[in-house]
Structures are given as C-alpha cells and as structure tokens.
Design a protein around this motif. Sequence first.
Motif, mmCIF file in Angstrom:
data_model
loop_
_atom_site.group_PDB
_atom_site.id
_atom_site.type_symbol
_atom_site.label_atom_id
_atom_site.label_comp_id
_atom_site.label_asym_id
_atom_site.label_seq_id
_atom_site.Cartn_x
_atom_site.Cartn_y
_atom_site.Cartn_z
ATOM 1 N N ALA A 328 0.839 -1.213 0.000
ATOM 2 C CA ALA A 328 0.000 0.000 0.000
ATOM 3 C C ALA A 328 0.862 1.245 0.000
ATOM 4 O O ALA A 328 0.549 2.248 -0.678
ATOM 5 C CB ALA A 328 -0.926 -0.020 1.215
ATOM 6 N N GLU A 329 1.979 1.231 0.739
ATOM 7 C CA GLU A 329 2.879 2.390 0.738
ATOM 8 C C GLU A 329 3.528 2.565 -0.629
ATOM 9 O O GLU A 329 3.668 3.710 -1.120
ATOM 10 C CB GLU A 329 3.950 2.229 1.812
ATOM 11 C CG GLU A 329 4.912 3.428 1.868
ATOM 12 C CD GLU A 329 5.870 3.371 3.043
ATOM 13 O OE1 GLU A 329 6.964 3.963 2.923
ATOM 14 O OE2 GLU A 329 5.530 2.781 4.090
ATOM 15 N N ILE A 330 3.914 1.473 -1.257
ATOM 16 C CA ILE A 330 4.507 1.552 -2.593
ATOM 17 C C ILE A 330 3.494 2.134 -3.576
ATOM 18 O O ILE A 330 3.819 3.042 -4.369
ATOM 19 C CB ILE A 330 4.959 0.147 -3.053
ATOM 20 C CG1 ILE A 330 6.129 -0.348 -2.207
ATOM 21 C CG2 ILE A 330 5.349 0.155 -4.528
ATOM 22 C CD1 ILE A 330 6.440 -1.819 -2.363
ATOM 23 N N GLU A 331 2.277 1.626 -3.541
ATOM 24 C CA GLU A 331 1.262 2.104 -4.489
ATOM 25 C C GLU A 331 0.913 3.561 -4.254
ATOM 26 O O GLU A 331 0.635 4.300 -5.201
ATOM 27 C CB GLU A 331 0.030 1.213 -4.386
ATOM 28 C CG GLU A 331 0.285 -0.191 -4.945
ATOM 29 C CD GLU A 331 -0.887 -1.141 -4.770
ATOM 30 O OE1 GLU A 331 -1.741 -0.868 -3.877
ATOM 31 O OE2 GLU A 331 -0.956 -2.140 -5.515
ATOM 32 N N ALA A 332 0.957 4.009 -2.991
ATOM 33 C CA ALA A 332 0.694 5.421 -2.692
ATOM 34 C C ALA A 332 1.765 6.316 -3.303
ATOM 35 O O ALA A 332 1.481 7.476 -3.667
ATOM 36 C CB ALA A 332 0.611 5.628 -1.195
ATOM 37 N N MET A 333 2.988 5.796 -3.407
ATOM 38 C CA MET A 333 4.077 6.580 -4.004
ATOM 39 C C MET A 333 3.942 6.719 -5.509
ATOM 40 O O MET A 333 4.576 7.586 -6.110
ATOM 41 C CB MET A 333 5.428 5.915 -3.682
ATOM 42 C CG MET A 333 5.839 6.000 -2.228
ATOM 43 S SD MET A 333 7.432 5.167 -1.943
ATOM 44 C CE MET A 333 8.534 6.137 -2.975
ATOM 45 N N THR A 334 3.137 5.866 -6.115
ATOM 46 C CA THR A 334 3.007 5.909 -7.577
ATOM 47 C C THR A 334 1.653 6.454 -8.028
ATOM 48 O O THR A 334 1.384 6.519 -9.220
ATOM 49 C CB THR A 334 3.195 4.500 -8.159
ATOM 50 O OG1 THR A 334 2.204 3.619 -7.620
ATOM 51 C CG2 THR A 334 4.576 3.959 -7.821
ATOM 52 N N ALA A 335 0.813 6.795 -7.064
ATOM 53 C CA ALA A 335 -0.536 7.292 -7.393
ATOM 54 C C ALA A 335 -0.465 8.668 -8.049
ATOM 55 O O ALA A 335 0.427 9.454 -7.765
ATOM 56 C CB ALA A 335 -1.385 7.336 -6.140
#
Length: 335
Positions: A328-335
């Motif tokens: 979830a943290e990784i995906e938040a960085m790419t949103a």
Amino acid sequence: MQVTPDWLARLPKTELHLHIEGTLEPELMFALARRNGVALPYPSVEAARAAYDFSALQSFLDLYYAGASVLLTEQDFYDLTAAYLLRCRADRVVHTEIFFDPQTHTARGVPYATVLSGIRRALADAQAQFGISSKLILCFLRHLSEQDGFATLREAEPYLDLIDGVGLDSSEVGHPPEKFFRLFARCKALGLPRVAHAGEEGPPEYVWQALDLLDVCRIDHGVRALEDPALVAELIRRQIPLTVCPLSNVKLKVFERLADHNLRALLEAGLVATINSDDPAYFGGYVGENWRACTEALALSRAELTQLAINGFRGSWLSRPEQERWIAEIEAMTA
C-alpha cells in the motif's frame, strides 16, 4: 512519471537473496583478522579489493571461503550482520531474508550455536532499532555431499525455532538439485520452507529439479529460465518468485554488461522477478546500488520499478497483512 533518485531512495524494498558471509568488506575482514590473529593471503585492504575480479562463480567462491576464515566468535558474526543491516537502513530495505552457510564455519571448528547466536542477535537489534524485519535461511553447500548436509541438519535441529527455512547454494554446475532430494524431503517433513539456487550458471533443467524434486517455494537467480518456454509457463502458473541479482550476474560473467541483463524480459514474461545483491562486498553493489544501476542501464520505468518492489514483498515470507501494508505504501508513491 519520471524516476527520480529521491523517489527510488524512498521506495520500500526487500532483499530476498543475500549471503551474510558475502557482505564481508575487506576493511572488516582485516579488522577481524587482527582481532583473531588470522593471517590473510593479502598484504592490504587494497590488495584484497584488487583480487575481486572473477572469471566465474568458482573463482569467487575460492576468495569467499578464504575471507570467511576470519569469522570465529559470536561477536564476529554479530559485527558482520550489523554492518550489513546498516546498509539496509541506508537503502530503505525494510525486510531482509538472509542466507548463512554453517558448513563453511563448522568445518573450521566454529560451533553452529556461535554462528547462529551472533547473526540472530544482530537481526533482533535491527528490528528494535530500525524496524527492519528479517528471516534467516540455513543454506546447504551443494559442492559437499548430501551426507554432509544431513549432518548439518542434525546439528541444526535443536535450534529450528531460530531458523525460518533452508536453501541450497555454492557451485551450481555439476551439482544438480536432485543430489539433495532426500535432504530436502527431510526438511519438508520438519516443516521448513525451501529455496534453492538454480538457473544462474546451471541449465533450466536445474530449475525444474528444484521445483519438482526439492519442492521449493522460490528460485534463487533463475535468469536462464527464459531458455525454456514450458518452464516459464510453470513458474508463472505456480507464481514462483525469482530472486535475481543483476550486478552479481555481471560480475560472474552470466551477462557481459548490465545493459544485456534480462531483468526486463523476465518482468515482461510475467515472472515474479525481484532485485537483490547476492554477495555485495565482492560484487560491488548492495541492494540500493542494484536498483540504481538497473534503473539506469535498463531504462526501467516507474511502473516496472513499482512492480519489482511489489514482487519483493509478494515473494517474501512476511505475513499477508505485513505484505499488504508495505505494498500500500509503494502504491501510494506511484498514485
């Protein structure tokens, strides 16, 4: 979106293919040699570094085992592991799964418990101080006999609550996984997860053997899997992670240049490829440097890097809720 050095530095990462003995930097090697009164075959740190030019896996292993001779006490193994974990902190490695080779040390008269306690103490301190989680994987040396492996397993059995799984490493060519079928069957009966080096210098057939005979849940390296389309399909079907070590592959001449590496092709095929460092003191790059070098040499996109990071957590032995938290943290960085 552009890949910036800051974004890459902040990206949460795993390390799933790391030999703790392979993090022995020449400076620490010489410091431990002085502390323990061990004579080294090199006159200086500089001379040792100059020897780190390998023609193949075996030439590296010869130096690797010589360097390990300075590791004698629990404090030595603690210092070795603690130094690596500081690198993890700097590279934003939040979870690491470390290999150790007890046979390298017990053959020299170092008790198994000495090795294990030093490494475990450092891992516990890193969890407490830096929040870095970890798993510990006992590796059997494939250039030795299966009988030697059974002896090591017997020595380890009183400490199995401190071991998270087993692996198979060392010289691949001429030592197929099938050589250790009975040993890995015993490990399975003990409830130990299993991984194995295969498909680095060895052929795709070795990957098949690791899957079908050793019943592994992860393939260490696996870059030659692309030579066999049926194997690729099977790896995808089973969702078997590949713990790829790009700078190591170049150093050991698996690929001539990093620009020739098949990491992107592995991803494009749908394989669960991950980025790792292998033996970074000898191969010139800890995991952060592997990420940076691959990003540049292969022109990896933010989407590809995001997938590699997610693969690392999916391929780890973290619990599913822990995996999802980091993803979830990784995906938040790419949103």
